[in-house]
Design a protein around this motif. Structure first.
Motif, PDB file in Angstrom:
ATOM      1  N   TYR A 136       0.791  -1.155  -0.086  1.00 31.28           N
ATOM      2  CA  TYR A 136       0.263  -0.139   0.035  1.00 31.28           C
ATOM      3  C   TYR A 136       0.798   1.462   0.058  1.00 31.28           C
ATOM      4  N   GLN A 140       1.546   4.128  -3.003  1.00 30.84           N
ATOM      5  CA  GLN A 140       1.459   5.499  -2.630  1.00 30.84           C
ATOM      6  C   GLN A 140       2.733   6.313  -2.947  1.00 30.84           C
ATOM      7  N   ASP A 143       2.523   6.989  -6.947  1.00 26.04           N
ATOM      8  CA  ASP A 143       1.637   8.021  -7.101  1.00 26.04           C
ATOM      9  C   ASP A 143       2.288   9.383  -6.875  1.00 26.04           C
ATOM     10  N   GLN A 158      -0.831   9.847   7.747  1.00 28.62           N
ATOM     11  CA  GLN A 158       0.296   9.401   6.552  1.00 28.62           C
ATOM     12  C   GLN A 158       1.623   9.880   6.324  1.00 28.62           C
TER      13      GLN A 158
HETATM   14  N1  TRP Z   1      -3.285   6.670   1.727  1.00 26.46           N
HETATM   15  C1  TRP Z   1      -4.167   8.051   1.351  1.00 26.46           C
HETATM   16  C2  TRP Z   1      -5.138   7.892   2.452  1.00 26.46           C
HETATM   17  O1  TRP Z   1      -5.482   6.936   3.127  1.00 26.46           O
HETATM   18  C3  TRP Z   1      -4.451   8.423   0.027  1.00 26.46           C
HETATM   19  C4  TRP Z   1      -3.547   8.296  -0.713  1.00 26.46           C
HETATM   20  C5  TRP Z   1      -3.152   7.448  -1.778  1.00 26.46           C
HETATM   21  C6  TRP Z   1      -2.557   9.292  -1.156  1.00 26.46           C
HETATM   22  N2  TRP Z   1      -2.027   7.919  -2.608  1.00 26.46           N
HETATM   23  C7  TRP Z   1      -1.898   9.046  -2.424  1.00 26.46           C
HETATM   24  C8  TRP Z   1      -2.412  10.748  -0.412  1.00 26.46           C
HETATM   25  C9  TRP Z   1      -0.940  10.097  -2.486  1.00 26.46           C
HETATM   26  C10 TRP Z   1      -1.493  11.534  -0.959  1.00 26.46           C
HETATM   27  C11 TRP Z   1      -0.447  10.966  -1.902  1.00 26.46           C
HETATM   28  O2  TRP Z   1      -5.610   9.027   2.816  1.00 26.46           O
END
Ligand code: TRP
Ligand code: SF4
Length: 403
Positions: A136, A140, A143, A158
């Motif tokens: 997970y 991220q 991302d 986070q």
């Molecule tokens: N994990 C984050 C949450 O649960 C959501 C998320 C996924 C995120 N990818 C990201 C937040 C990239 C910031 C940047 O809130």
């Protein structure tokens, strides 16, 4: 202090598709995004693959959920003209980068991320001993790194994920940051700056590398930030060259902590879907009215003549979010003196929430009546995001010598 805002700073943030949002999301996240989109280049996306890591057995990424959430973003004021709004699964580069990063990420880094154990404990009824769930935070990281983000607005929970992202970026740059002809390319890049800036850059580089002058490093970095005419790739080469390292392919992002907005719910606990104490962002006006009228108050005020204590009343918590000092004083005095009833007390609160929601509802209505427009925004945003993502991935693939 510098008051001019660096327009070239990039912001990335995502939300898992939970369907319709509530006032907690609005005050905690969306208002902040709306402000950021004016000052930075923003990418906001629906993290539907992330939802799958915990809810693989339930289709929480359904198009309806995604659209409902995006309608709330738009209604709150996120504008496709100011921010790129997209859907993670429509940009397959996220998966590609995740895979490549997984090759260099030690298992122990992922196992020690606090959310890994925490969530497994919390969601005991689910089998989260999966490969996807362990990954997970790395998804991220992909991302974020895919857009070479400078800043990631996130909540406290986070921060560990951003920290991991930085470590992975550093490791990647360390392993793959040596281009074959790095020096030559860096020298060519220097020449693309003005004569004056080239000279200054060489000077600063020397000062930093020969004398360890940190100020020279900072000035050098600012100099590179301010260059208009060099490509992203050249800029990163020069950042690396300045410090005496290889090329920085994946810059390290910073977490921008959003103030812990503990939006109180209807029962005084934090507003959360799992407590069933929410007010939806697009709540129907009558339902909103009823919800607040029915809110529990200080039990000491059983009768109109019984004095109460606002500090023991969830209505007062909401007043603190919505009311000015004058109203707060009025509540405080009137409650303790029993000079009015709880419904009187709730009236200005109801008015304030309704007033805040009115323009949001109006904007939402447009999109509710035209869901194809919402789809189009997501599609266009995803295409735009893909272009940026592809560029990064080309750099990554080239650095890993697949070409
Ligand atoms: N994990 C984050 C949450 O649960 C959501 C998320 C996924 C995120 N990818 C990201 C937040 C990239 C910031 C940047 O809130
Ligand atoms: Fe709560 Fe207001 Fe009633 Fe006091 S008067 S108990 S603050 S609702």
């Amino acid at each position: 202090m510098a008051t001019n805002i660096p327009q070239n700073q990039r912001v990335v943030s995502g939300m898992r598709p939970t369907g319709k949002l509530h006032l907690g999301h609005y005050h905690g996240v969306l208002k902040n995004w709306v402000e950021m989109q004016l000052n930075y280049e923003c990418f906001f996306f629906v993290a539907d693959w992330h939802a799958l890591t915990t809810h693989y057995d339930d289709p929480s990424g359904t198009p309806t959920h995604v659209e409902d959430m995006v309608i709330d973003w738009l209604a709150a004021g996120i504008a496709p003209s100011s921010a790129t709004i997209f859907l993670q699964s429509q940009v397959p580069e996220h998966a590609e980068l995740h895979l490549l990063l997984s090759m260099i990420t030690p298992l122990s880094w992922l196992e020690r991320v606090p959310t890994y154990k925490d969530q497994q404990e919390k969601l005991r009824e689910k089998d989260l001993a999966t490969y996807g769930f362990l990954g997970y935070p790395l998804l991220q990281s992909a991302d974020i790194l895919l857009y070479k983000a400078d800043m990631v607005p996130v909540g406290e929970d986070q921060v560990a994920h951003i920290e991991l992202t930085r470590e992975v970026a550093r490791r990647f740059n360390h392993i793959y940051g040596r281009e074959a002809d790095f020096e030559k390319r860096a020298e060519e890049a220097i020449k693309k700056m003005s004569k004056k800036d080239s000279k200054l850059y060489r000077n600063l580089r020397k000062r930093y590398q020969e004398q360890g002058d940190d100020e020279a490093l900072e000035v050098g970095q600012a100099l590179l930030e301010s260059q208009q005419n060099i490509s992203v790739g050249d800029r990163e080469r020069l950042f690396g060259y300045l410090e005496g390292m290889g090329k920085i392919i994946l810059p390290e992002p910073e977490a921008k902590l959003t103030k812990a907005s503990k939006m109180p719910g209807l029962d005084g606990q934090k507003m959360s879907k799992s407590y069933g104490n929410t007010i939806a962002l697009r709540e129907n006006p009558d339902v909103l009215d009823t919800k607040i009228r029915k809110m529990p108050t200080d039990p000491a005020r059983a009768r109109l003549t019984d004095a109460g204590d606002p500090e023991k009343c969830p209505v007062f918590d909401l007043h603190k979010v919505y009311s000015d000092d004058k109203t707060l004083m009025w509540v405080n005095e009137g409650c303790r003196a029993a000079s009015f009833g709880c419904l009187d007390c709730k009236k200005p609160l109801i008015d304030a929430v309704q007033a805040e929601m009115e323009p949001i509802r109006e904007r939402a209505k447009e999109f509710e009546n035209d869901r194809s427009a919402v789809r189009a925004i997501i599609d266009e945003g995803s295409e735009a995001a893909r272009e940026v993502a592809r560029e990064t991935l080309d750099d990554v693939v080239e650095a890993m010598r697949f070409v």
